[in-house]
Design an enzyme around this catalytic site. Structure first.
Site, PDB file in Angstrom:
ATOM      1  N   GLN A  83      92.885  57.345 -12.458  1.00  0.00           N
ATOM      2  CA  GLN A  83      92.244  57.228 -13.901  1.00  0.00           C
ATOM      3  C   GLN A  83      90.743  58.481 -14.473  1.00  0.00           C
ATOM      4  O   GLN A  83      90.028  58.324 -15.109  1.00  0.00           O
ATOM      5  CB  GLN A  83      91.424  56.097 -13.850  1.00  0.00           C
ATOM      6  N   SER A  84      91.334  59.734 -13.050  1.00  0.00           N
ATOM      7  CA  SER A  84      89.921  60.095 -13.985  1.00  0.00           C
ATOM      8  C   SER A  84      90.487  60.968 -14.826  1.00  0.00           C
ATOM      9  O   SER A  84      91.158  61.537 -15.685  1.00  0.00           O
ATOM     10  CB  SER A  84      90.612  61.932 -12.777  1.00  0.00           C
ATOM     11  N   ASN A  85      88.907  61.034 -15.911  1.00  0.00           N
ATOM     12  CA  ASN A  85      88.775  61.539 -16.735  1.00  0.00           C
ATOM     13  C   ASN A  85      88.373  63.360 -16.916  1.00  0.00           C
ATOM     14  O   ASN A  85      89.382  63.702 -18.118  1.00  0.00           O
ATOM     15  CB  ASN A  85      87.191  61.661 -17.659  1.00  0.00           C
TER      16      ASN A  85
END
Ligand SMILES: Cc1ncc(COP(=O)(O)O)c(C=O)c1O
Length: 332
Positions: A83-85
């Protein structure tokens, strides 16, 4: 080279305009009221509104990191959690530049895709899942090698775009905040405490160098960890800031007493909410209509509320909550 010349030399660094700047600096009147009469003056610096590919702090870093990429590179490779921005914004930047993107993410991909993971796919990135954080860097090198063998020109972007070059985005952001505070009627009378979520430390390093070059001896930077220890935060921040200073040709050290790493709000681990972070998200939501993400900004806000409630910040001081984005993490 003095600090003023170093700041001016920022203009000569290659930069790819991606962000909508300046981001807003707002005073939230009802949040202030809810904090009580003895609380310091609170301002919100909203980098969730850097805009590009749903915004956040990575946009400012990629502006400098990708400054000389067009024409030289055809594929961006980077890494992060599922879920990396950072992976989301990098995939968006690749799409904008007409490049390909390979993302090495650790952990199982959500099925069906959600939050940032969904956006990475929409931006057309190729996703490769690896079992652990330690597997990411070697997997990125493997991907780069594979692409080079195919005659492509990949660029590997380290975790969080937290290189000295990426940190320049936050040197410029420090200048932006300084100008906005001056436009609001000058430097406030007491100290200015800036709370910011800090993990791969490029954001904090850039702000630290920027405030140093501006000579802001009144500023205290509270880096709030979602995962790392205070010692690691301090060491990584100083190292990145030193590299960024070298890019600007400035040989000096950071101001003393500028960095205050805070690691008491991690809880059970990265991405796992705590009662304090959940309360902070409700507090900012209810009293300002501001959305905090569960991984980074809610923990940074929990630290801010605790420091104010513990009476660690005198009433005549100013607090800036630097919102670094991450909103898609709420919909994971
Ligand atoms: C929303 C958000 N806030 C804060 C951070 C931390 O920034 P940095 O990696 O520069 O320390 C990140 C990235 O890790 C992020 O995605």
């Amino acid at each position: 080279m003095d600090r003023h010349q170093a700041l001016r030399s920022l203009q000569n660094q290659p930069r790819l305009p991606l962000a909508f700047l300046p981001t807003p600096l707002l005073h939230p009147p009802h949040l202030q009221e809810a904090l009580g009469p003895s609380a310091p003056h609170v301002l919100l610096k909203l980098d969730e509104w850097t805009g590009f590919a749903l915004g956040g702090n990575k946009v400012r870093k990629l502006e400098f990191l990708l400054g000389d990429a067009p024409g030289r590179v055809d594929t961006l490779i980077t890494c992060g959690g599922v879920q990396s921005n950072h992976c989301r914004v990098t995939a968006g930047a690749a799409a904008w530049l007409g490049m390909d993107c390979v993302l090495v993410v650790n952990g199982p991909l959500p099925d069906p895709p959600s939050g940032n993971s969904l956006l990475m796919r929409l931006f057309g990135a190729e996703l490769r899942s690896v079992p652990s954080r330690e597997d990411r860097a070697p997997a990125m090198e493997e991907e780069a090698e594979r692409l080079r063998r195919q005659g492509k020109r990949p660029m590997v972007i380290p975790l969080g775009a937290s290189t000295p070059q990426g940190a320049l985005g936050y040197v410029l952001a420090a200048v932006e905040l300084d100008e906005q505070m001056r436009a609001r009627g000058g430097r406030p009378p007491g100290r200015t405490w800036i709370f910011v979520a800090s993990s791969s430390c490029g954001t904090l390093a850039g702000l630290a160098l920027g405030m140093t070059l501006l000579g802001r001896q009144d500023v205290r930077l509270v880096g709030v960890s979602p995962d790392i220890s205070a010692q690691v935060m301090l060491a990584d921040t100083v190292e990145i800031a030193r590299g960024a200073a070298a890019l600007l040709g400035w040989p000096g050290d950071l101001l003393p007493d500028l960095l205050h790493p805070e690691d008491r709000f991690v809880g059970a681990g990265y991405g796992i909410p705590t009662p304090e972070s959940e309360e902070a998200a409700r507090f900012f939501g209810r009293h300002a209509g501001v959305v905090l993400d569960p991984v980074y900004t809610a923990k940074a806000a929990a630290a801010l509320l605790a420091w104010i409630r513990e009476g660690r910040i005198p009433g005549q001081d100013t607090v800036v909550f630097w919102h670094t984005g991450g909103t898609p993490g709420l919909f994971r």
